[in-house]
Design a protein around this motif. Structure first.
Motif, short mmCIF file in Angstrom:
data_model
loop_
_atom_site.label_atom_id
_atom_site.label_comp_id
_atom_site.label_asym_id
_atom_site.label_seq_id
_atom_site.Cartn_x
_atom_site.Cartn_y
_atom_site.Cartn_z
N VAL A 13 0.84 -1.20 0.00
CA VAL A 13 0.00 0.00 0.00
C VAL A 13 0.87 1.25 0.00
O VAL A 13 0.59 2.22 -0.72
CB VAL A 13 -0.98 -0.02 1.19
CG1 VAL A 13 -1.68 1.33 1.35
CG2 VAL A 13 -2.01 -1.13 1.01
N GLU A 14 1.94 1.24 0.77
CA GLU A 14 2.85 2.39 0.79
C GLU A 14 3.45 2.63 -0.60
O GLU A 14 3.52 3.77 -1.08
CB GLU A 14 3.96 2.18 1.81
CG GLU A 14 3.50 2.31 3.24
CD GLU A 14 4.56 1.93 4.25
OE1 GLU A 14 5.69 1.59 3.87
OE2 GLU A 14 4.24 1.98 5.45
N GLU A 15 3.90 1.55 -1.26
CA GLU A 15 4.46 1.71 -2.60
C GLU A 15 3.39 2.17 -3.58
O GLU A 15 3.63 3.05 -4.41
CB GLU A 15 5.07 0.39 -3.08
CG GLU A 15 5.73 0.52 -4.43
CD GLU A 15 6.39 -0.76 -4.93
OE1 GLU A 15 6.89 -0.74 -6.07
OE2 GLU A 15 6.40 -1.78 -4.20
N PHE A 16 2.19 1.61 -3.47
CA PHE A 16 1.07 2.01 -4.32
C PHE A 16 0.81 3.51 -4.19
O PHE A 16 0.67 4.22 -5.19
CB PHE A 16 -0.18 1.21 -3.93
CG PHE A 16 -1.40 1.55 -4.71
CD1 PHE A 16 -1.63 0.97 -5.95
CD2 PHE A 16 -2.34 2.44 -4.22
CE1 PHE A 16 -2.78 1.27 -6.68
CE2 PHE A 16 -3.47 2.76 -4.93
CZ PHE A 16 -3.70 2.17 -6.17
N GLN A 17 0.78 4.00 -2.97
CA GLN A 17 0.55 5.43 -2.74
C GLN A 17 1.70 6.28 -3.27
O GLN A 17 1.47 7.36 -3.83
CB GLN A 17 0.33 5.69 -1.26
CG GLN A 17 -0.97 5.11 -0.76
CD GLN A 17 -1.13 5.17 0.74
OE1 GLN A 17 -0.15 5.28 1.47
NE2 GLN A 17 -2.37 5.09 1.21
#
Length: 58
Positions: A13-17
């Motif tokens: 999720v962090e990478e996605f954001q």
């Protein structure tokens, strides 16, 4: 990057954001789409076991 647990999910999720402003057609946009699919698949497979909300791991 397969998502196998909640810690992997947080990283995904962090990478996605981080990739939210990726230009169309770029490798980052492709990576964002891959992450989106992996995140959704993890939620579908584990929806009964996930907590509704939880603190971030530091």
């Amino acid at each position: 990057m397969p998502i196998n647990n909640e810690r992997d999910l947080e990283r995904a999720v962090e990478e996605f954001q981080r990739l939210s402003d990726a230009p169309a057609g770029s490798p980052d946009e492709r990576r964002r789409r891959e992450l989106d699919a992996e995140i959704k698949a993890f939620y579908v497979q584990n929806m009964d076991e996930l907590r509704v909300a939880k603190p971030r791991h530091e």
